[in-house]
Design a protein around this motif. Sequence first.
Motif, PDB file in Angstrom:
ATOM      1  N   TRP A   1     -13.403  10.451 -10.357  1.00  0.00           N
ATOM      2  CA  TRP A   1     -12.293   9.701  -9.751  1.00  0.00           C
ATOM      3  C   TRP A   1     -12.813   8.674  -8.756  1.00  0.00           C
ATOM      4  O   TRP A   1     -12.406   7.520  -8.742  1.00  0.00           O
ATOM      5  CB  TRP A   1     -11.348  10.654  -9.014  1.00  0.00           C
ATOM      6  CG  TRP A   1     -10.037  10.875  -9.695  1.00  0.00           C
ATOM      7  CD1 TRP A   1      -9.588  12.057 -10.190  1.00  0.00           C
ATOM      8  CD2 TRP A   1      -8.998   9.918  -9.940  1.00  0.00           C
ATOM      9  NE1 TRP A   1      -8.340  11.899 -10.740  1.00  0.00           N
ATOM     10  CE2 TRP A   1      -7.956  10.592 -10.597  1.00  0.00           C
ATOM     11  CE3 TRP A   1      -8.856   8.555  -9.677  1.00  0.00           C
ATOM     12  CZ2 TRP A   1      -6.784   9.960 -10.991  1.00  0.00           C
ATOM     13  CZ3 TRP A   1      -7.693   7.924 -10.074  1.00  0.00           C
ATOM     14  CH2 TRP A   1      -6.666   8.618 -10.723  1.00  0.00           C
TER      15      TRP A   1
ATOM     16  N   ILE B   1      -7.742   6.168  -2.956  1.00  0.00           N
ATOM     17  CA  ILE B   1      -7.091   4.912  -3.337  1.00  0.00           C
ATOM     18  C   ILE B   1      -6.643   4.156  -2.092  1.00  0.00           C
ATOM     19  O   ILE B   1      -6.813   2.936  -1.986  1.00  0.00           O
ATOM     20  CB  ILE B   1      -5.908   5.188  -4.284  1.00  0.00           C
ATOM     21  CG1 ILE B   1      -6.455   5.696  -5.624  1.00  0.00           C
ATOM     22  CG2 ILE B   1      -5.059   3.948  -4.486  1.00  0.00           C
ATOM     23  CD1 ILE B   1      -5.401   6.031  -6.646  1.00  0.00           C
ATOM     24  N   ALA B   2      -6.116   4.890  -1.111  1.00  0.00           N
ATOM     25  CA  ALA B   2      -5.675   4.231   0.121  1.00  0.00           C
ATOM     26  C   ALA B   2      -6.844   3.540   0.809  1.00  0.00           C
ATOM     27  O   ALA B   2      -6.726   2.400   1.272  1.00  0.00           O
ATOM     28  CB  ALA B   2      -5.035   5.254   1.055  1.00  0.00           C
TER      29      ALA B   2
ATOM     30  N   LEU C   1       0.444  19.571  -7.219  1.00  0.00           N
ATOM     31  CA  LEU C   1      -0.468  18.739  -6.444  1.00  0.00           C
ATOM     32  C   LEU C   1      -1.876  19.298  -6.444  1.00  0.00           C
ATOM     33  O   LEU C   1      -2.844  18.588  -6.283  1.00  0.00           O
ATOM     34  CB  LEU C   1       0.029  18.609  -5.004  1.00  0.00           C
ATOM     35  CG  LEU C   1       0.847  17.356  -4.740  1.00  0.00           C
ATOM     36  CD1 LEU C   1       1.274  17.309  -3.301  1.00  0.00           C
ATOM     37  CD2 LEU C   1       0.051  16.113  -5.088  1.00  0.00           C
TER      38      LEU C   1
ATOM     39  N   TYR D   1      -6.247  18.428  -4.185  1.00  0.00           N
ATOM     40  CA  TYR D   1      -6.852  17.467  -5.114  1.00  0.00           C
ATOM     41  C   TYR D   1      -6.150  16.115  -5.045  1.00  0.00           C
ATOM     42  O   TYR D   1      -6.786  15.068  -4.923  1.00  0.00           O
ATOM     43  CB  TYR D   1      -6.751  18.066  -6.524  1.00  0.00           C
ATOM     44  CG  TYR D   1      -7.244  17.216  -7.657  1.00  0.00           C
ATOM     45  CD1 TYR D   1      -8.553  17.335  -8.106  1.00  0.00           C
ATOM     46  CD2 TYR D   1      -6.392  16.321  -8.310  1.00  0.00           C
ATOM     47  CE1 TYR D   1      -9.008  16.574  -9.166  1.00  0.00           C
ATOM     48  CE2 TYR D   1      -6.843  15.557  -9.368  1.00  0.00           C
ATOM     49  CZ  TYR D   1      -8.142  15.685  -9.797  1.00  0.00           C
ATOM     50  OH  TYR D   1      -8.584  14.930 -10.848  1.00  0.00           O
ATOM     51  N   GLY D   2      -4.818  16.164  -5.072  1.00  0.00           N
ATOM     52  CA  GLY D   2      -4.041  14.926  -5.042  1.00  0.00           C
ATOM     53  C   GLY D   2      -4.289  14.109  -3.786  1.00  0.00           C
ATOM     54  O   GLY D   2      -4.331  12.882  -3.824  1.00  0.00           O
TER      55      GLY D   2
ATOM     56  N   LEU E   1       0.828  -1.205   0.000  1.00  0.00           N
ATOM     57  CA  LEU E   1       0.000   0.000   0.000  1.00  0.00           C
ATOM     58  C   LEU E   1       0.864   1.257   0.000  1.00  0.00           C
ATOM     59  O   LEU E   1       0.611   2.200  -0.757  1.00  0.00           O
ATOM     60  CB  LEU E   1      -0.910  -0.019   1.228  1.00  0.00           C
ATOM     61  CG  LEU E   1      -1.750   1.213   1.429  1.00  0.00           C
ATOM     62  CD1 LEU E   1      -2.787   1.304   0.329  1.00  0.00           C
ATOM     63  CD2 LEU E   1      -2.445   1.162   2.775  1.00  0.00           C
TER      64      LEU E   1
ATOM     65  N   VAL F   1      -7.655  12.251  -4.074  1.00  0.00           N
ATOM     66  CA  VAL F   1      -7.517  11.050  -4.898  1.00  0.00           C
ATOM     67  C   VAL F   1      -6.719   9.982  -4.147  1.00  0.00           C
ATOM     68  O   VAL F   1      -7.127   8.822  -4.051  1.00  0.00           O
ATOM     69  CB  VAL F   1      -6.816  11.379  -6.235  1.00  0.00           C
ATOM     70  CG1 VAL F   1      -6.579  10.116  -7.041  1.00  0.00           C
ATOM     71  CG2 VAL F   1      -7.642  12.374  -7.030  1.00  0.00           C
ATOM     72  N   GLY F   2      -5.587  10.417  -3.584  1.00  0.00           N
ATOM     73  CA  GLY F   2      -4.702   9.465  -2.913  1.00  0.00           C
ATOM     74  C   GLY F   2      -5.365   8.788  -1.739  1.00  0.00           C
ATOM     75  O   GLY F   2      -5.283   7.565  -1.584  1.00  0.00           O
TER      76      GLY F   2
ATOM     77  N   PHE G   1       1.612  12.325  -9.446  1.00  0.00           N
ATOM     78  CA  PHE G   1       1.022  13.655  -9.320  1.00  0.00           C
ATOM     79  C   PHE G   1       2.046  14.758  -9.523  1.00  0.00           C
ATOM     80  O   PHE G   1       1.730  15.800 -10.071  1.00  0.00           O
ATOM     81  CB  PHE G   1       0.333  13.827  -7.969  1.00  0.00           C
ATOM     82  CG  PHE G   1      -1.142  13.591  -8.054  1.00  0.00           C
ATOM     83  CD1 PHE G   1      -1.939  14.462  -8.787  1.00  0.00           C
ATOM     84  CD2 PHE G   1      -1.723  12.509  -7.435  1.00  0.00           C
ATOM     85  CE1 PHE G   1      -3.291  14.238  -8.899  1.00  0.00           C
ATOM     86  CE2 PHE G   1      -3.075  12.286  -7.547  1.00  0.00           C
ATOM     87  CZ  PHE G   1      -3.861  13.145  -8.275  1.00  0.00           C
TER      88      PHE G   1
ATOM     89  N   LEU H   1       1.653   6.969  -6.614  1.00  0.00           N
ATOM     90  CA  LEU H   1       0.644   7.992  -6.874  1.00  0.00           C
ATOM     91  C   LEU H   1       1.241   9.381  -6.683  1.00  0.00           C
ATOM     92  O   LEU H   1       1.016  10.291  -7.486  1.00  0.00           O
ATOM     93  CB  LEU H   1      -0.532   7.787  -5.918  1.00  0.00           C
ATOM     94  CG  LEU H   1      -1.770   8.573  -6.280  1.00  0.00           C
ATOM     95  CD1 LEU H   1      -2.420   7.977  -7.504  1.00  0.00           C
ATOM     96  CD2 LEU H   1      -2.743   8.588  -5.121  1.00  0.00           C
TER      97      LEU H   1
END
Lengths: 260, 560
Positions: free
Chosen positions: B209, B300-301, A256, B292-293, A237, B296-297, A248, A244
Amino acid sequence: MVNTSLILHWHLDVSTLLLAAIFIAFFYSVTRFKRQRNNKLFAGVIILLLLLLSSPLHYLAMHAYFSAHMIIHVILLLICGPLLTLSLAGTDHPLLNRLSRFFNKNIWCAWITGVGIMWIWHIPALFDMAMANHGSFAPVFPLLQSGSLLLAGVVFSWPLLGPEEKLHTHALSGIVYLFTACVSCSLLGLLITFAPQGTYHYYHMGGSGYNPWNISHIEDSEAAGLIMWVPCCFVYLSGCLWLLYRWFISGSGVKLNNVR
Amino acid sequence: MSEETDLNVPEPTQSIPGLGVSNNQGLLQWISSVDHKQIGIMYLWLSLLFLVIGGIEIMLVRTQLAVPNNDFLGPEAYNQLFTMHGTTMIFFVLTPAIFGFATYFVPLMIGANDMAFPRLNALSFWMTFFGGFLLYFSFLAGGAPDAGWFNYAPLNQYNYSSSPGINYYCSGLLLSGIGTVTASVNFIVTILKYRVNDMGLKQMPLFVWMILINSFLVLAAFPSLNAALVMVLLDRQLHAHFFNAVGGGSAILWQHLFWLFGHPEVYILILPIFGIFSEIFPVFSRKPIFGYGFVVGSGIAIALLAFGVWVHHMFATGLGNTVNNFFAASSLLIGVPTGVKIFNWLATMWGGSIKFSVAMLFGIAFLVEFTIGGLSGVSFAIVPIDWQLTDTYYVVAHLHYVFIGGSLFGLLSGLFYWFPKMSGRVLDERSGRWFFWLFVVGFNTTFLVQHALGAMGMARRVYTYPDLPGWGILNFISTAGGFLMAIAVGLLIYILVRAVRSGSKAENDPWDANTLEWTTTSPPNLKNFEQVIPVKSTRPFRDYKRPDDADWNRKEEYGK
Ligand SMILES: [Cu+2]
């Protein structure tokens, strides 16, 4: 009281030295020790490897606990392996380039190697055979086991960390790559956790009869499976999140906060 | 896309007729439709229908529980009602509502004219539809399922539940599960392949997303449920022994298979909601999303962690301390990415000029209620607390704070936000506010006290309770709150029907919003877009409306 003497159980055996020598020879043949940073990283990994395989943890793994054994497997596969790959960063060598191109095209080969070798060594019969052999003067199986796990780690991380950055797989497919590996790892961990007692004969028979912490066999094998299941998943993970993050910040001026 | 047909399906050729059936083809035009907008709306109507049914069921249950030693319902009826309530709300209210919004808005938000596979899209909807009705057919066939929404073995075995209800549970959920999986495949292909040319993944709206991540989650989680359902059917119909300990099977196996699906399912019902709020907070705060990142991150996590924690639902099954400790530790971790998101939204609102529309009110209420639900959830990661509170009303309170305070608030927020686009009508904000306050007050009245009831030891799923000190009054408060929520839902339906019938016309862009769906007409034509504006940031429509202040040529960065 046993534990104080446990700290002193350091054993460096021939097979470990041999393993390190093979890796050093290979590293020299492809890099000629040209890059300072790579050399430092590589030296670090080799020292970690030697420490790990001669440490009391290794002693416990060989003589007492399946769970200690599993910790060593995880460190070899998921930490030492990828770090070895990283120590080749930027190296230009025909063999490495061929490998990079091959794994770029056939990423599943890297996946199968990484995941498959972990599975194969935990087939009970094979596992017991490897363990039965460890006392001999030139223990072939432990050498094979550590070496192949390390190699599996290298190959598995190649598409993500290999020397040729242009041939890395796309970060988002990298996430799928890691995630599927994590699932298969969890599955193996799950099988070991809930395996009937005595599946892994060697430890069930009490290893070498050494049990400094009085851990029952069932707890020990559950912990072994769980180490592979839960913390392992977090390594994968973290890898996903790192990919990721790199994705980015990559690309032309993408921040970011996502303004192009 | 749907032009290249070789079958003669009666498809609309002019405009989509809003929400009504008053057009030349009547109901047939809806039933035969492969248009993503119509299918999306049908999902939403289906969800509303089942919300009413599931709501009536639970009002009967709450009436039974209003006073101690009540005999309004017998134990058999009670078991069937709470089982059907839970199953309905999760599989036929929240799931179709989420998929409805996604089916409607994913293509619009990425500048596509339809889903990748329009007919598969229709199949997904009708599978869900018939799955729901098959489940309800059990009432006519001799008794509804009665083993709880998670249908534990051995209760799901023939010896313990000989009415056909559980067979209907299995086949109904199997059908709708197939619909869910096919819809997810459709979303993945649509999102990855049908984005308007210059929309990179890094410019994609966060709702899209989250649907993308969610679809992968569905593909990974649902096979486990679907397989387990088939196994129960085999046990019951062909005397297999998967979950029958006497025949060599394992009852615990059901729990593993169910929660391997069930924990991710909780996220399947919340990730899209995170997406909805990540659209709504920026629009009503007049600021871009903060980080934003990170949104999204952390999405996913959350998706990845979902598969490493399911055993926390099984702490009380005697798996042993070793197993419990590992999963306690991993379960404590899952609070982290969700916490990150909460701070993303707070920081988005920080310093913005906030417009308190009903959609935004639900957003703010969500932040409070969902945090309560999250904290009570984290408390279960501590094994001794779990042992004390499992199968009490504390769990009931927790899961309703997550499913209502989280998922449903998000869907209602999305409804108030997107309704003008879908119908071309305005939802009345004034009565919307009434609805909001009634619903929020009713919700907290119902469930806040249940934390206390659980801590006092009141077991869930028992049809009545003795007159212990405090139990009667707390249960009565809870029931009263339930009726308040029922009144609120009635008001919502009235607001919706009135808006569809005679609401004032909505503008194309009533909220001065950011994303592509607002660039087209309200409601959109059959063909969503003739042309799509350039996409250079996450707020393409705002960039288009304010070229001097566009995100993509802004010097300073937000959120730093
Ligand atoms: Cu869970």
